[in-house]
Design a protein around this motif. Structure first.
Motif, PDB file in Angstrom:
ATOM      1  N   SER A  79     -87.458  12.562  54.681  1.00 48.97           N
ATOM      2  CA  SER A  79     -86.291  12.303  54.178  1.00 48.97           C
ATOM      3  C   SER A  79     -86.037  10.959  55.613  1.00 48.97           C
ATOM      4  N   TRP A  80     -86.407  10.998  56.253  1.00 45.81           N
ATOM      5  CA  TRP A  80     -85.899   9.572  57.210  1.00 45.81           C
ATOM      6  C   TRP A  80     -87.472   8.530  56.575  1.00 45.81           C
ATOM      7  N   ILE A  81     -88.546   9.101  56.531  1.00 45.34           N
ATOM      8  CA  ILE A  81     -89.514   8.543  56.005  1.00 45.34           C
ATOM      9  C   ILE A  81     -88.731   7.442  54.795  1.00 45.34           C
ATOM     10  N   VAL A  82     -87.921   8.436  53.540  1.00 47.60           N
ATOM     11  CA  VAL A  82     -87.969   7.909  52.342  1.00 47.60           C
ATOM     12  C   VAL A  82     -87.009   6.585  52.811  1.00 47.60           C
ATOM     13  N   SER A  83     -85.691   7.814  53.749  1.00 48.47           N
ATOM     14  CA  SER A  83     -84.978   6.371  54.104  1.00 48.47           C
ATOM     15  C   SER A  83     -85.702   5.213  54.269  1.00 48.47           C
ATOM     16  N   ALA A  84     -86.758   5.187  54.976  1.00 49.35           N
ATOM     17  CA  ALA A  84     -86.681   3.410  56.308  1.00 49.35           C
ATOM     18  C   ALA A  84     -87.212   2.858  54.773  1.00 49.35           C
ATOM     19  N   THR A  85     -88.665   3.694  54.396  1.00 43.30           N
ATOM     20  CA  THR A  85     -89.066   2.733  53.437  1.00 43.30           C
ATOM     21  C   THR A  85     -88.558   2.732  52.237  1.00 43.30           C
ATOM     22  N   ALA A  86     -86.773   2.837  51.750  1.00 42.93           N
ATOM     23  CA  ALA A  86     -86.360   1.978  50.793  1.00 42.93           C
ATOM     24  C   ALA A  86     -85.447   1.385  51.338  1.00 42.93           C
ATOM     25  N   ARG A  87     -85.534   0.690  52.760  1.00 39.37           N
ATOM     26  CA  ARG A  87     -84.917  -0.277  53.808  1.00 39.37           C
ATOM     27  C   ARG A  87     -86.285  -1.856  53.341  1.00 39.37           C
ATOM     28  N   PHE A  88     -87.426  -1.178  53.957  1.00 34.24           N
ATOM     29  CA  PHE A  88     -88.269  -2.355  53.440  1.00 34.24           C
ATOM     30  C   PHE A  88     -88.796  -2.643  51.992  1.00 34.24           C
ATOM     31  N   THR A  89     -88.626  -1.645  51.256  1.00 39.04           N
ATOM     32  CA  THR A  89     -88.958  -2.063  50.155  1.00 39.04           C
ATOM     33  C   THR A  89     -88.155  -3.073  49.788  1.00 39.04           C
ATOM     34  N   ALA A  90     -86.469  -2.754  49.682  1.00 36.82           N
ATOM     35  CA  ALA A  90     -85.528  -3.386  49.397  1.00 36.82           C
ATOM     36  C   ALA A  90     -86.036  -5.151  50.200  1.00 36.82           C
ATOM     37  N   ALA A  91     -86.222  -4.816  51.544  1.00 34.00           N
ATOM     38  CA  ALA A  91     -86.993  -6.415  51.529  1.00 34.00           C
ATOM     39  C   ALA A  91     -88.027  -7.394  50.900  1.00 34.00           C
ATOM     40  N   GLY A  92     -87.996  -6.068  49.946  1.00 32.46           N
ATOM     41  CA  GLY A  92     -89.667  -7.785  49.507  1.00 32.46           C
ATOM     42  C   GLY A  92     -90.905  -6.550  49.801  1.00 32.46           C
ATOM     43  N   PHE A  93     -91.040  -5.786  51.024  1.00 37.52           N
ATOM     44  CA  PHE A  93     -92.390  -4.490  50.698  1.00 37.52           C
ATOM     45  C   PHE A  93     -93.056  -4.677  49.460  1.00 37.52           C
ATOM     46  N   ARG A 116     -80.281  10.686  60.477  1.00 36.21           N
ATOM     47  CA  ARG A 116     -80.941  10.298  59.581  1.00 36.21           C
ATOM     48  C   ARG A 116     -78.908   8.545  59.148  1.00 36.21           C
ATOM     49  N   VAL A 117     -77.960   9.557  58.431  1.00 37.87           N
ATOM     50  CA  VAL A 117     -76.881   8.611  58.113  1.00 37.87           C
ATOM     51  C   VAL A 117     -76.746   7.444  59.430  1.00 37.87           C
ATOM     52  N   LEU A 118     -76.797   8.020  60.725  1.00 42.79           N
ATOM     53  CA  LEU A 118     -76.489   7.207  61.866  1.00 42.79           C
ATOM     54  C   LEU A 118     -77.683   6.603  61.860  1.00 42.79           C
ATOM     55  N   VAL A 119     -78.479   6.339  61.032  1.00 43.88           N
ATOM     56  CA  VAL A 119     -79.320   5.428  61.645  1.00 43.88           C
ATOM     57  C   VAL A 119     -78.964   3.922  60.217  1.00 43.88           C
ATOM     58  N   GLU A 120     -79.104   4.941  58.924  1.00 40.83           N
ATOM     59  CA  GLU A 120     -78.279   3.650  58.320  1.00 40.83           C
ATOM     60  C   GLU A 120     -77.229   2.765  58.316  1.00 40.83           C
ATOM     61  N   LYS A 158     -94.454  -1.077  47.968  1.00 35.80           N
ATOM     62  CA  LYS A 158     -94.172   0.697  48.257  1.00 35.80           C
ATOM     63  C   LYS A 158     -94.617   1.296  49.004  1.00 35.80           C
ATOM     64  N   ARG A 159     -96.101   0.439  48.709  1.00 35.63           N
ATOM     65  CA  ARG A 159     -97.393   1.419  49.929  1.00 35.63           C
ATOM     66  C   ARG A 159     -97.105   0.998  51.125  1.00 35.63           C
ATOM     67  N   ARG A 160     -96.752  -0.624  51.137  1.00 41.03           N
ATOM     68  CA  ARG A 160     -96.743  -0.574  53.342  1.00 41.03           C
ATOM     69  C   ARG A 160     -95.383  -0.621  53.442  1.00 41.03           C
ATOM     70  N   ALA A 161     -94.539  -0.364  52.781  1.00 43.11           N
ATOM     71  CA  ALA A 161     -93.481  -0.240  52.607  1.00 43.11           C
ATOM     72  C   ALA A 161     -93.119   1.799  53.579  1.00 43.11           C
ATOM     73  N   ARG A 162     -93.613   2.364  53.083  1.00 41.31           N
ATOM     74  CA  ARG A 162     -94.214   3.574  53.737  1.00 41.31           C
ATOM     75  C   ARG A 162     -95.063   3.377  54.506  1.00 41.31           C
ATOM     76  N   GLU A 163     -95.801   2.683  54.685  1.00 41.45           N
ATOM     77  CA  GLU A 163     -96.772   2.654  56.314  1.00 41.45           C
ATOM     78  C   GLU A 163     -95.457   2.087  57.594  1.00 41.45           C
ATOM     79  N   LEU A 164     -95.017   1.485  57.489  1.00 41.10           N
ATOM     80  CA  LEU A 164     -94.165   0.587  58.092  1.00 41.10           C
ATOM     81  C   LEU A 164     -93.253   1.882  58.581  1.00 41.10           C
ATOM     82  N   ALA A 165     -92.140   2.100  57.704  1.00 35.39           N
ATOM     83  CA  ALA A 165     -91.068   3.563  57.798  1.00 35.39           C
ATOM     84  C   ALA A 165     -92.294   4.788  58.931  1.00 35.39           C
ATOM     85  N   LEU A 166     -93.179   4.742  58.715  1.00 35.86           N
ATOM     86  CA  LEU A 166     -94.218   6.209  59.487  1.00 35.86           C
ATOM     87  C   LEU A 166     -94.508   5.155  60.797  1.00 35.86           C
ATOM     88  N   ALA A 167     -94.565   3.880  60.893  1.00 40.86           N
ATOM     89  CA  ALA A 167     -94.788   3.508  62.250  1.00 40.86           C
ATOM     90  C   ALA A 167     -93.939   3.663  63.345  1.00 40.86           C
TER      91      ALA A 167
END
Lengths: 209, 209
Positions: free
Chosen positions: A141-155, A78-82, A157-166
């Motif tokens: 935890s990975w999904i939460v981490s990635a979701t935060a990136r997507f929401t920060a970019a403007g998505f 998680r830290v590495l990907v971040e 929350k719902r769609r952000a989590r879907e993209l994190a999952l994908a």
DNA sequence: GTCTATAGAAGGATAGAC
DNA sequence: GTCTATCCTTCTATAGAC
């Protein structure tokens, strides 16, 4: 970028505490030979730790060791990907960089290393609830981490989590194919496909105030 | 749609040849407990075949049995997925149906069954070249099969194969997450995301003459 | 906290009667 | 082709000296 491996963290140097040596050696063996396919004696040997030390540091035996490896590896990746994301100027190139970095890693390690979390998840999800839960926690935890990136970019929350999952699904699946086929194309293609989706949806997003 | 499982194919009835019973029982056990995690004595018991019959039908022992399971399961799933595609009116709904069908299957089997090919691929890709090659062959056959669908829909061959790779990567990865998290969302989201990509690219394709 | 020895079960594989 | 008995190795786990 840093290589996506824990190899360099498993030295024979006495400076490294025994417990850590055991954890790192276990992670290496699990990701290459699987959880069931790795024996505690192998771990003892690879970590330069006497057999008894395994049960001193992990009284719960192999299962406790497995859980600790899952959780520590999960945190490590998680830290590495971040850090990879942080090194890129925007979200889309961050997505590409993660997949390209993964591709580079499997190539450099000669297709030896898999994701230890995925390996154990596939092996024991049906038979060991404790380890299954640990892998689920890591994925979350990975999904939460990635979701935060997507929401920060403007998505939203719902769609952000879907993209994190994908993203995580595509990454783990492409890992399996790349290693089996000894060809990193699956990783680069999966990364580009997902990055394109993110880029397109990002452009269609309403401007933030 | 038909359930994505071989469960019903492992009966105790003497009408089913011994070799087939062994193969089916092995596939079931491998996909749930992994290759290393499954013992030949377990297989003997589950298939209602005496231990010696295993070595009569599979002189190469566990490794030969593993290879046969990989190749037969690969063929089984290829045919199954093709039948799902054939039951849908177009490519895009076909993609969705495959992922939704997979989601339904893991839900119905209470998240017990994984893809036996992926499990063995992750476990042994680094340590057993024979089995690794078998999994690579299976993945390639799936890619070829899916690529044909995409080219038939109008995609150029190069892009068709990329989409096939992305599809199988996403499917396998989402399988891992869904089973570990006991939640089929990863599968449905991965399917919808990929279907959207296919749909959009399809619309942008130049008309065929 | 380190290390050795060993128990007790399960692993894959083989031999040979039927 | 079917089935039993057995071999040797490896597995996890524990006991106990140091």
């Amino acid at each position: 970028m840093r290589r996506m491996t824990t190899e360099q963290l498993s030295p024979a140097e006495p400076a490294v505490p025994t417990k850590q040596r055991i954890l790192y050696a276990s992670a290496e063996l699990f990701r290459r030979r699987g959880y069931s396919g790795t024996g505690l004696k192998q771990i003892s040997q690879a970590s330069h730790a006497p057999f008894g030390s395994l049960y001193h540091h992990f009284p719960g035996g192999k299962e406790e060791l497995g859980e600790d490896v899952i959780r520590e590896s999960g945190e490590f990746f998680r830290v590495l990907v971040e850090s990879v994301f942080d090194g890129e100027p925007d979200l889309v190139s961050g997505v590409r960089a993660v997949f390209d970095g993964a591709a580079e890693t499997v190539r450099v390690t000669d297709f030896q290393d898999a994701c230890p979390v995925a390996v154990i998840a596939l092996e024991v999800a049906s038979t060991n609830e404790r380890l299954r839960l640990a892998t689920a926690d890591v994925f979350e935890s990975w999904i939460v981490s990635a979701t935060a990136r997507f929401t920060a970019a403007g998505f939203p929350k719902r769609r952000a989590r879907e993209l994190a999952l994908a993203l995580i699904s595509a990454l783990e699946g492409a890992f399996v194919l790349a290693r089996a086929m000894r060809d990193t194309t699956a990783l680069t293609v999966a990364g580009r496909t997902l990055a394109d989706t993110v880029e397109r949806e990002l452009a269609a997003l309403p401007r933030r105030s």
